[in-house]
Every structure is written in C-alpha cells, then in structure tokens.
Design an enzyme around this catalytic site. Structure first.
Site, PDB file in Angstrom:
ATOM      1  N   SER A   1      51.495  64.297   5.216  1.00 43.98           N
ATOM      2  CA  SER A   1      51.641  64.606   3.793  1.00 43.98           C
ATOM      3  C   SER A   1      50.379  65.253   3.243  1.00 43.98           C
ATOM      4  CB  SER A   1      51.979  63.341   3.008  1.00 43.98           C
ATOM      5  OG  SER A   1      53.309  62.934   3.267  1.00 43.98           O
ATOM      6  N   ASP A   2      49.226  64.754   3.633  1.00 39.14           N
ATOM      7  CA  ASP A   2      47.971  65.372   3.215  1.00 39.14           C
ATOM      8  C   ASP A   2      47.922  66.838   3.631  1.00 39.14           C
ATOM      9  OD1 ASP A   2      46.197  63.711   1.747  1.00 39.14           O
ATOM     10  OD2 ASP A   2      45.816  62.500   3.521  1.00 39.14           O
ATOM     11  N   GLN A   3      48.214  67.100   4.901  1.00 33.24           N
ATOM     12  CA  GLN A   3      48.066  68.458   5.416  1.00 33.24           C
ATOM     13  C   GLN A   3      49.185  69.376   4.932  1.00 33.24           C
ATOM     14  OE1 GLN A   3      45.520  67.143   9.344  1.00 33.24           O
ATOM     15  NE2 GLN A   3      47.173  68.565   9.621  1.00 33.24           N
TER      16      GLN A   3
ATOM     17  N   ASP B   1      48.005  59.508   1.925  1.00 33.63           N
ATOM     18  CA  ASP B   1      49.006  60.104   2.816  1.00 33.63           C
ATOM     19  C   ASP B   1      50.188  59.177   3.088  1.00 33.63           C
ATOM     20  OD1 ASP B   1      49.698  62.204   5.044  1.00 33.63           O
ATOM     21  OD2 ASP B   1      49.710  60.262   6.050  1.00 33.63           O
TER      22      ASP B   1
END
Length: 391
Positions: free
Chosen positions: A163-165, A136
C-alpha cells in the site's frame, strides 16, 4: 525526461519518498526537506546514526537533502522560499498538518500559482476517518487488498509494503499528468490528493468490477482460479510456478510436457471453466507428477514446450538470475566510499538516464547551503539560520 523540473519533497518514510524517488529516476531534481538533527525516521533504522540504513537508501537515492526546521519562524520563511522555487511539492503529513504550520498548499500557491501540490495521506483528505494514523498494514486491511493475500480464518501480515509503494506509484503518476496539463493550460498548477486507502483500492480493478457486477468477493485463490496459475514443488524441494492463462495451447503444451495427454479428455479438466471448478484436483494430479524430478528438469521440459513457467525465487536468487542481470536491476549509486548498491530503474529509455540520476543517497542536510544559495541566501544568511537552529 523530467530534466529542469524541481520537486520539493516534504515527506518521510515510504509513500511520499517513493514518489519523489520515481520522479528523480526520470531526471527531476528532488530536494528532500528534513528536520535538523534526525531527519527522516528511516535514517535511524541502522545500528549507527552515521550509517545510511538500507530502509532509507531504498527510497531516497538520487535526491538532495536540505535541513529546515519548519517549527521556527526563520525555518518557515526559508521553506516558503524553497517551495516557491519548485515545480512540484510532495507532502505526506496528516491532513491539515502543514496548513496549520502556515506552509500548506493554499499558502504556497498564492505566490506560486504554477505549483503542483501532491498531498499524500493515509485515508484521504475527506471523510470521517481522515485524521486517523495510518500505516501500510492498515491501508492493506481496509482496502480489501490484504483479504486476497491471506487466509481470513488465520490472517497473517504479508509481503512488502504494497500500500505504501502503490501510493507512491499513483502519486508519481498523478504528478506526471499534472505537469503535462500545466504545459497545456498556460502554466497553472493544481492540487493532487492521493491516499493509501484509495490507491490500494484503485489497484484492484478486477476484484472491484467483479463485486459491483455480480457481488462476487475475491479471496486469495480467486485470481489463481481465473488465470490458471499454479505453484508446485519439485522432487528437490524447490518451488516453481506455471501460468496457463486462457489460451488452450498452453494447457495442451503442459500435457505434452508431463506426458499425460489423456487429461485433455477428462471431464474435470476438459475446459477452462472445468479446470477452474476443479482447480484443487488438477493441482493435486500435477503436483504428484512434478514431485518425481528436480525443478531444473521440469523447467527445461516445460520451456521446451513453450509453457509459461519460472522458478519461485527468493530475492537473493532473483538478483542472481541471468535475465535479471541482463535487465541491470541492481546498480551502484554514487562512487567511491559513497557508492551504494540498490535496485535499478523500473524502465529503460532510449535517451538513457539523465545526468544526476546516479547521485548517491544523500547525507542529512548535505545540500542545505547550496540549495538555499539558489533561493537567495548568502553564506552569512545561512550562518544566521544555523545560529537560530532553523536549518
């Protein structure tokens, strides 16, 4: 909404699992494929291996768990059968990993041309950096997103794993579009490539548009200046937010609330452009006023004048807010000793939540036998797979 859709999730940690969970929220049957023994690394983020960690529960409620060792020939064969039974496959391994294992997109779509294959990666499936390990913070940093959330002279990690989500959101969105397209084109599936880097840049349409049109580079205050967003601290030390936006009525209402009508004629603040140019000065003037009374008093006063405002909550305070409670933003998944309190759904549907969406967080491999039975494996065949340590 997605009842009857089967999603095979070959993914770990956040980006892929979050996409799978969002599809499960809409009624899809999401089957999470994990390695025997440990499973998704997020399962281990707790003091005991027998516990389900909050990190794992957060991104995996509503799913079924199947253990398959894809490193073994028997396991690969089982996985290929399972994947062929699905409508969607989500993977978030490094580009080429599953292809080299013989279970990638091209292999699967030979026998299942209707399959939608969503490949989630860190930096993309093309380009000079495609094979680099990415998490992330790296995607936030490389995309320019982080630069708008911190002081670049003394940068610090910030906030949740955005960023991950964001990648999970874009992946789920792409899958939904591909399902609609498949229904229109005679049942033909397609491959989707979603990267953390690309999703993080796509989430910044305004900053990108500003740069491409004028060369202006957004920083952590650009949005605040443009939107006239402010954070203040009241006399009791409690913070709150005010968002004036572009409508003059909110600026005028604010001046009524703070009993400072003369500021409307002040040339530093007379127009939205002037207020943006003199943002820090206006903030200083208003902060001095708001420091004279407790937050609750100011929020009541501002709300009485219809000024957009709200308390700056911690997550604990947010979950106790009556408005959040009205939206049922925490729910129990599972029942009895399997019940886990988690965040609720990000939408409400008039048809209600489909059956199965309240399923508890799965234990490692608890659905292996039932799911493989649907793929043609009887009890003896599953037992043979267990003896071979393939499941």
């Amino acid at each position: 909404m997605l009842e009857g859709i089967r999603v095979i999730e070959m993914a770990n940690v956040i980006s892929g699992p979050f996409a799978g969970m969002l599809l499960a929220d809409m009624g899809a049957e999401v089957i999470k494929v994990e390695m025997p023994g440990g499973g998704d690394p997020f399962r281990m983020w707790s003091a005991s291996q027998s516990e389900i960690s909050p990190a794992f529960a957060a991104y995996n409620r509503g799913k079924k768990s199947v253990t398959i060792d894809i490193k073994s020939a028997e396991g690969r064969a089982a996985y290929l059968k399972l994947a062929a039974s699905g409508d969607v496959v989500i993977d978030n391994f490094r580009p080429g990993t599953l292809d080299r294992a013989g279970i990638g997109c091209e292999v699967l779509r030979v026998t299942a041309p209707s399959l939608i294959y969503c490949a989630v990666s860190g930096l993309g499936h093309v380009g000079p950096d495609r094979d680099r390990p990415t998490y992330d913070a790296i995607a936030q940093a490389m995309s320019g997103l982080w630069s708008q959330l911190t002081d670049l002279d003394a940068p610090q990690p910030v906030g949740p794993p955005m960023s991950d989500q964001l990648t999970g959101l874009y992946a789920a969105n792409a899958v939904l579009g591909a399902l609609v397209a498949r229904g229109r084109n005679g049942g033909v599936g397609q491959r989707l490539d979603v990267s953390m880097l690309g999703a993080s840049i796509a989430f910044q349409p305004h900053a990108v548009a500003e740069f491409l049109s004028s060369g202006k580079i957004a920083d952590k205050l650009s949005r605040a200046y443009n939107s006239q967003s402010y954070a203040f601290v009241a006399s009791d030390g409690r913070p709150f937010a005010v968002h004036l936006s572009s409508l003059p009525k909110f600026w005028k209402a604010l001046l009524v609330a703070v009993a400072r009508p003369e500021l409307e004629e002040d040339p530093r603040f007379a127009t939205k452009q002037a207020r943006g140019a003199n943002y820090e000065e206006l903030h200083s003037v208003l902060q001095a006023i708001f420091a004279t009374a407790p937050r609750a008093v100011w929020l009541a006063t501002l709300q009485a004048e219809d000024v957009p405002c709200g308390p700056i909550h911690t997550i604990g305070e947010a979950l106790e807010d009556p408005q959040v409670r009205a939206l049922e933003m925490t729910r129990s998944f599972g029942s009895g000793d399997r019940a886990t309190q988690l965040v609720g759904y990000g939408f409400a549907a008039s048809g209600g939540q489909p059956e199965g969406t309240g399923r508890p967080v799965p234990k490692l491999g608890e659905h292996t036998e039932a799911v493989l039975a649907e793929c043609g494996y009887d009890k003896e065949a599953v037992a043979a797979l267990r003896r071979a340590s393939a499941v």
